[in-house]
Structures are given as C-alpha cells and as structure tokens.
Design a protein around this motif. Structure first.
Motif, PDB file in Angstrom:
ATOM      1  N   GLU A   1       5.486 -53.923 -25.221  1.00 45.12           N
ATOM      2  CA  GLU A   1       6.848 -54.475 -25.092  1.00 45.12           C
ATOM      3  C   GLU A   1       6.952 -55.141 -23.725  1.00 45.12           C
ATOM      4  OE1 GLU A   1       9.379 -55.757 -26.697  1.00 45.12           O
ATOM      5  OE2 GLU A   1      10.191 -53.871 -27.508  1.00 45.12           O
TER       6      GLU A   1
ATOM      7  N   HIS B   1       6.735 -64.197 -22.789  1.00 49.64           N
ATOM      8  CA  HIS B   1       7.463 -63.016 -23.273  1.00 49.64           C
ATOM      9  C   HIS B   1       6.603 -62.062 -24.072  1.00 49.64           C
ATOM     10  CE1 HIS B   1      11.565 -64.524 -22.325  1.00 49.64           C
ATOM     11  NE2 HIS B   1      10.997 -65.699 -22.514  1.00 49.64           N
TER      12      HIS B   1
ATOM     13  N   ARG C   1       8.313 -76.236 -38.392  1.00 51.25           N
ATOM     14  CA  ARG C   1       8.558 -75.595 -37.102  1.00 51.25           C
ATOM     15  C   ARG C   1       8.086 -76.512 -35.967  1.00 51.25           C
ATOM     16  NH1 ARG C   1      10.827 -71.074 -34.134  1.00 51.25           N
ATOM     17  NH2 ARG C   1       9.386 -70.630 -32.449  1.00 51.25           N
TER      18      ARG C   1
ATOM     19  N   GLY D   1      11.889 -55.497 -22.858  1.00 50.18           N
ATOM     20  CA  GLY D   1      12.992 -54.773 -23.464  1.00 50.18           C
ATOM     21  C   GLY D   1      14.209 -55.074 -22.604  1.00 50.18           C
TER      22      GLY D   1
ATOM     23  N   ASN E   1      13.627 -58.971 -16.269  1.00 49.46           N
ATOM     24  CA  ASN E   1      14.813 -59.356 -17.052  1.00 49.46           C
ATOM     25  C   ASN E   1      16.086 -58.654 -16.579  1.00 49.46           C
ATOM     26  OD1 ASN E   1      13.239 -59.769 -20.341  1.00 49.46           O
ATOM     27  ND2 ASN E   1      13.486 -61.156 -18.634  1.00 49.46           N
TER      28      ASN E   1
END
Ligand code: NBY
Length: 841
Positions: free
Chosen positions: A674, A374, A297, A677, A482
């Motif tokens: 969250e 995020h 990675r 979303g 977002n």
C-alpha cells in the motif's frame, strides 16, 4: 486586464456587478428566485430536491463571482501557475463544502429553516461527483481544496465522464454494477462552449524539406475530435480564492470535414461519427491498481493531455514571454503515469509546431513536469503496446523513440558497455509486441519524481526505479507524504467533534493550521471533555447504525466495538484476512460457555468497497463477506456479540458517515504494497484507532501519534521476499487456526459450497502471495488486544484524544506546501496582495 468595454461605459458594469448574497434574507431571495424561475417550481411543489437545487444555484452564483475575481487577479499577478493533471477527481458532494468554505453555512441553515427545510436533508439530496476509483482520485480532490485554501494559482485538468464509478448493489451476496449517470442536474459546472480544442488521432507523419531548406515534420490527415471545456469552481476555505477545475468533454469536431459529410447525404454516418467521438469521455475506467491496455483508455489519455496542454500554452502565449520562461510560469504535476503523454505532446508542439531545436525544447519539458508515483505493484504499472501507439499517435511514437535514444546514449556514456542496464532502463520493453513503459517515460521527462509516503518513496528508489537513481542521482527522487483536507474530513464529516475542539482551542483556526490540534493534549485527562468526546463518538455510531439498518436491514448495537474496513476491494489490501479473522472469532464464540460469552467484547465488523468489475477474486471476497454475514447475523448463539455488515456502494458521502463512527479501522495490506493509504489518516483524525501493518503512511502515523496508540501486527516489508520464496521452496505450513477457518468454509457453513475455493487455494496451493497465513496469528492476537483495550473506555478515550492532537502533520495543506517548495517552486498569491490587485482593477 484587457476589456472590450470602453472606459466611460464601465460605470454601469461596476454599478450592476452582482455582489452575491451575504445575509439570510439575501440568501432566501436568491434561492426562492432560482426555485421559481430557473427551476420553474413554486411554494406548492418544492420538495427537498428542489430546495437543494435552488440552494446550490444560489451558492453557485456566489462562487462564480469570486471565481471571476480570482481568475482576473491571478492573470494580473502574472506569476507561476500549477496545473494538476489527473484522470480522476473524486469530489463527492459540493454544496456543504461550498457553504463552509465561503463561510455562509449558518446563513443558509437559518434561511432554509425559514423556507421550511432542514439543511441536513437538503444537503443529502446531492448526487456524489464520483469521477474516481479510490485513493488516487480522492487525493486529487483534497489537493484542489488545499491549493485553493492556501491561495495557490492552481488548475486541475481532468475528463468530464458522463458515467462516474459504477453504483454497487449487492444481490444474493454478489456485487452488481449499475451505471452512474450523474449529469441530470449538475449546478456546479459551467460549459464553456467557446473554449474548445480539436484533438487529432491516427493519420500519418509527413517529413519534408520546405522552400527555405528547413526540415519540417507534420502529422496530418488524422481524425479530429473536439474537446469542450466544463469548468468547476473550487472554493478555498476562508479565503476569496476560487480556483478552477477544468474537465474536458468530447464531441464530434465541427471541422469542415464533418460538415462536408452532413451536406453530402451521409447524414447517418455523420451522426455515428458524432457518437463515436462522444464515447471518448463517456466512462471512467473502474480499475484501481490494474492496467488493461484498452485502446479507448489510451484515447482518453491523449485527448485529455492534448486539450489541457493546448489550453496551458494558449494562456502562456498571452503573456508574450519567451519560451525559455515557460518553466517559470508553468508547473505540471502528473498524477501517476496516466498523463505521461503530456510530456511527449509538449515536446511535439515545441519542436514540430513552434520550430524549436530538440535540446532546447527538451530542457523546457523536463523543467516543467513532475511525476507522482502511487504504486509499486507490477500489474498496475502502465504499458502501452507499440503497434497501438503507432496506429493512434504515429508522430508521438517517433518522439518517444527519440527521447529513448537520447536517454540511452546518455546512459551509455555514464555506464559504458553495461548492455544489461541499457535494456533494463529502456522505455521500450523488447517483448512481443514491444511495449512502452510509461513510468520510465515519466521519470525521464520530469525533473522530480515522488512517492506518497516515506516507506513507499524508499521502496521505489530501491526496487522498481533503482537504475534511475544510479543514473540521475538520488536528488531527483523525493517523498511527499500524502495528506487529507481537514475541512471535509473533520469539520464537515464530524461537525460536533470539530465544534468541541474549537470550543477548547478558542477558534476554528485549526482547520487552517492543523498542527494547532496539539493543544488538545492538555485536555487528555479532562473528565468533562472526555465525556463529551465519548458522547460524540456514540452519537456518530448511532447515526451509522441507522444507516446500516436502512441499507441492509440488519440492526446493530451502537454500544458494540465498531471495526471498519472500507476501501477498494483488492487482494493486497487483504479484506480476506479480515473476514477469515471474523470466521475465526465466530468459531471461538460457538465454542464458548455462556459465562465466557458474557465476558466477550461485542463487535460489529463493517466492510465496504467496490471490486473492479473484471476482478474475479475481489468479487469472490465480497461474496464471502456477505455470506458470512448472513449466517452470523442470524445465529441466535451469537446475538450482539458479532455482526458482519457489508455496506453497499461505498463512496465519498458514505465515508463521511462511516469514518466518524469507527472505533477501530483496518489498514492491513501486505507490508510494502500500500503506497500510502489516506483513509487511515481520516479515521485517526476522527477519534478512531487503527489496526495495521507496517506499511504506507501507517508507519508515519505511528511515529506521530505514538506506538502505544496503534495496534500494529504482521511481517515487515523487508522480509516479504524471503517469506514468498519460502512458500515455494521451504517447508512451509499454513497456520493451523487458519486451516480450521478453511474447513469451516469448505464444509458449507456459509452456503455456496465451492464458491470460495479460489480464496483458499490461493493460500494453500498457490504460494499465498499476500502472506495471509504468515500474518494470521499476529492479526488475531492483536484483535484480542484490542478487545482488552476497549474494555477500559477511560484509557481508550484518552488514546483517541492524544492521537487526534498529534495528527496535524497529515493535512493536505502541509503536503501541498511541500510540493510547492520542493517540486513546483511556486509561492501562494497572498490575500493581501489579492486585495491590492483588486483595488487596482
Ligand atoms: O493512491 C492509491 C494507492 O493505492 C494508495 O496507497 C494511495 O494512498 C493513494 C494516493 O496516493 N492508488 C490508487 O488509488 N490508484 C488508482 O485508483 C488507480 C486507478 C487507475 C489505474 C491505476 C491506479 N489505472 O492504471 O488505470
């Protein structure tokens, strides 16, 4: 624009330059030509897949013509470009989007009709481009669409994985992962075998004084891997702009070193080297919000950062500008910390290769980068071990130490003698082994840091990054809520709704300016309009029911309330709360009299989403949902009152079917977990309502559409810490109704006794970290309120129309304009200017 073709010979070029089809006849001509020549098929063996392939090739021709012009225009205009670095681009299908964006869908529909095909069937042949996990990857895809539609000179940079996110099958209720090999036929990419970059790994650092007495640092004798560029055209909606997504594919370097091996009889080992090189871009890591520190990675990250920066620098150098102008020409946005090494790589090139002084170089670096966070979940914050970086990227480790030293000295001057602070904000975590905190490095190397919804942006300032707010002041931290592209998530996914809206608003202008939806408010009580609105939702549910039947064999009643939760499976997203609520409802139904049952609102509970292959708890949740479904769906007492569906292999193209069919969607994460979303926005935009916690963008959605149109429940983010504390140290009791649900599971009602013990003990014994029990009662009550509200269909429809009319804020166009204004300092290239530029070339 430079050209090697002499002036007097350019006439022939101009005369024969392809224009691309615009009429139905031209479309058919191009498509048939591709089917017969490129694909070597004919009238007699053209199936839907071949029709798709031919159509895609015809549109690809169109896109390339516009792509070439756009690139010339942008080079000619010589202004700032934005580079969006993301390890994930969850693009989904491209054909329908290409047809819509270039404005030739009707032409294609008619043309395909004349060739004997239905456009829907043709479009359905396409394999999703699934180079992403979830929200973060899909956000990058929406951003590309908006940047092109708004005429920004923007490039995406990513990796060309041979395998996208795995395909999910369900066997006996368990998730099974199948590799997603998607490159058999991909007409949307262009290999650029001439655009390659050699990327170095391993080796050692040589520091010496050269003949002129200058200190030289060189990273040498490493292993080289080649990055080959594959370009994907990104068409804007209703504009000639076609931007570029450049994906890097790894292959063995063709440097002399390898040739030597081939020639010296080490044929086999040279081939093995080749395969090793190719593994770098072989597979997308399927973890969302979990970081695992694998060497491959890290290799992916550096490989992609180094190739992209090299490409960006090459383009900048062609302008012959001074280095100090670099940040006026280049803005680089880091999608999470995955591309943080780009910061270190730019500093390395400017100092070691270009010979710049440290401070001068660092000033350029920090002006160039912006970092988007995020997540606040600690397990998702990237850390790389110092020994691993030392081994793979020895020079970068030194530079990271220097960045840290300079930074800590600066902190020391501002906060003298605060040793605690120094160790808290150090890029190096003093653990065993030492770890590099990538988020800290990203903050220090960027001029702006943003969160993705208001609450989230506040939380990062007051929790995980609070020391950095003290150090840099609050202005370095900002919020960009977002957004989603209305082209894909309204017009493509829900063409009938889009058409109905256009008929009332007078045009499709709302797809470019989503705030125009507010004009729908005037029709909230228009009987005829409401009827059509409701009919469209019903038709979408019928389509969904059909899909459920084919995918799962279960037949559901489209008149029932469709309750949907589709997203990656994660404990913090709380699909377990949902399924416990379903069981609670099932127990209630079992106890009801026939009269009571008659009054109950029938429901279909629809789940979908993938679990990371190593995330055992998430897989257990999937297992439970499927087992509960098997029992409830076959229980004669229940019938149509309750069905439980797990839609296998949730992806972008399934989302396009599922989202328009929802009545209620669930966004029920533990408050504060969250970040934003984005599916919440998609559901509301498609005339569904939301049950949700006060988390992420739910809060702003509520503010925009009005509290009376959202079903909110549960504890607040500010109370989470205290509640968790209380679970361990207070006199805490699990909700009694929830305990009955657990008893039901434990008694073996859903088979597999004991298989679900971990889900229960996480709550009963291990502190219920995600507050499932704390929120259970208000969740169930709110679901009952939804049943009541749904019975009044007239009011329900009004709520959904009103909500849609107020969703303008959540377009990714608004979001991109905010980035452009407050972070990138870049203006769009206006179409007018484009046309003038075109006239000059
Ligand atoms: O990004 C999501 C957030 O959970 C969601 O709230 C937000 O709306 C969305 C867009 O801002 N994050 C996300 O999808 N993250 C990942 O997929 C992801 C993938 C890989 C890794 C971490 C996170 N990783 O460390 O490998």
């Amino acid at each position: 624009v430079e050209s090697s073709i002499p002036e007097h010979m350019r006439e022939a070029w101009k005369k024969y330059a392809p224009k691309g089809f615009t009429t139905k006849d031209e479309f058919e001509e191009t498509t048939v030509k591709h089917i017969e020549t490129t694909l070597a098929r004919s009238l007699f063996n053209c199936d839907e897949l071949a029709a798709y392939s031919g159509t895609a090739l015809a549109f690809k021709d169109r896109l390339i013509i516009d792509w070439n012009k756009t690139q010339q225009r942008q080079t000619f205009a010589d202004q700032k470009r934005i580079y969006y670095l993301s390890l994930e681009f969850l693009m989904g299908r491209a054909l329908d989007n290409a047809m819509l964006n270039v404005g030739l869908k009707d032409v294609a529909k008619e043309g395909l009709g004349e060739l004997g095909f239905r456009i829907e069937d043709v479009v359905n042949q396409e394999h999703d481009a699934a180079l992403g996990n979830g929200g973060l990857g899909r956000l990058a895809a929406c951003f590309l669409d908006s940047m092109a539609s708004l005429n920004y000179a923007a490039w995406g940079y990513g990796l060309r994985y041979r395998y996208g996110i795995f395909k999910q099958e369900i066997e006996n209720g368990y998730q099974v992962e199948i590799p997603d090999y998607w490159l058999d036929f991909n007409p949307w990419e262009f290999p650029r075998h001439d655009v390659t970059v050699d990327v170095q790994f391993y080796g050692w650092v040589n520091k010496y004084t050269n003949d002129e007495g200058k200190q030289v640092v060189s990273w040498q004798d490493g292993e080289l891997v080649s990055a080959v560029a594959y370009d994907v055209p990104i068409p804007g909606y209703g504009t000639p702009t076609v931007n570029n997504l450049r994906l890097w594919s790894s292959k063995a370097s063709t440097g002399e070193f390898d040739f030597a091996k081939f020639n010296s009889g080490e044929y086999e080992s040279a081939v093995a080297d080749e395969q090793r090189a190719e593994t770098i871009s072989a597979v997308l890591y399927p973890n969302d919000n979990l970081e695992r520190g694998k060497e491959l990675r890290l290799k992916q990250q550096y490989f992609w950062c180094a190739a992209s920066l090299h490409d960006i620098l090459r383009r900048f150098k062609k302008t012959k500008r001074k280095w100090s102008e670099f940040p006026d020409q280049v803005a680089i946005q880091l999608n999470d910390t995955h591309p943080t090494l780009a910061i270190v790589e730019l500093q390395r090139i400017l100092t070691d290769v270009e010979g710049m002084e440290w401070n001068e170089a660092w000033d350029i670096v920090t002006k160039t980068f912006g970092y988007t966070n995020h997540t606040v979940l600690p397990e998702a914050l990237e850390k790389w071990s110092v020994p691993l970086i030392q081994h793979l990227l020895p020079r970068h480790l030194q530079i990271i130490y220097d960045i840290n030293l300079n930074f800590l000295q600066q902190v020391e001057r501002r906060f003298p003698k605060d040793r605690e602070m120094l160790s808290r904000v150090s890029i190096i975590e003093e653990s065993q082994p030492k770890m590099i905190r990538m988020a800290y490095l990203a903050i220090i190397g960027s001029h702006k840091v943003n969160g993705v919804a208001e609450l989230h942006s506040d939380l990062i300032k007051t929790t995980i990054f609070k020391d950095f707010v003290k150090i840099y002041g609050p202005d370095k931290f900002t919020n960009v809520t977002n957004g989603i592209t209305p082209r894909r998530w309204l017009h493509q996914a829900n063409p009938r709704l889009s058409e109905l809206i256009a008929s009332k608003l007078g045009s499709y202008e709302f797809l470019k300016d989503l705030t125009l939806l507010n004009k729908l408010e005037a029709f909230v009580e228009d009987k005829e309009f409401k009827k059509e609105w409701a009919e469209i939702k019903y038709a979408n549910k019928v389509r969904m029911a059909q899909h459920i039947l084919t995918a799962t064999g279960v037949s559901v009643n489209p008149k029932a309330l469709f309750d949907v939760q589709v997203k990656r499976i994660h404990e913090y997203k709380r699909q377990q709360l949902n399924i416990f609520g379903v069981i609670h409802r099932y127990l209630a139904i079992k106890k009801m009299t026939p009269e009571e049952r008659k009054k109950l609102q029938p429901r279909v509970s629809i789940f979908g989403g993938k679990a990371a292959p190593g995330y055992w708890m998430a897989k257990t949740i999937i297992h439970l949902i499927n087992k509960v479904g098997e029992v409830i769906n076959n229980d004669k007492d229940v019938g149509d009152l309750l069905k439980v569906i797990f839609v296998p292999d949730y992806n972008v193209s399934k989302a396009e079917i599922i989202i328009p069919a929802s009545d209620i969607s669930e966004h029920i994460s533990t408050a504060g977990t969250e970040a934003s979303g984005t599916s919440n926005m998609k559901f509301v935009l498609n005339g569904g309502l939301v049950i949700g916690t006060l988390d992420g963008a739910n809060i702003e959605i509520t503010r925009e559409i009005g509290e009376q149109n959202v079903f909110l429940f549960g504890n607040l983010a500010e109370d989470v810490d205290d509640l968790r504390h209380n679970h361990f140290y207070g006199n805490y009791q699990v909700n009694a109704e929830l305990l009955k649900v657990f008893d039901c599971i434990k008694s073996g009602t859903f088979g597999d006794e004991g298989a679900f013990g971990a889900l229960i003990s996480a709550i009963v014994e291990h502190g219920d970290f995600y507050l499932v029990s704390d929120d259970f009662e208000s969740y169930c009550q709110t679901q009952d309120l939804i049943d009541e509200a749904y019975k009044n269909q007239d009011e329900w429809v009004s709520k959904t129309i009103l909500s849609v009319s107020r969703m303008g804020f959540f377009t990714s166009d608004r979001c991109i304009n905010e980035y452009a204004d407050s972070i990138w300092n870049i203006e769009p290239l206006s179409v007018k200017e484009e046309n003038e530029t075109r006239a000059r070339t």
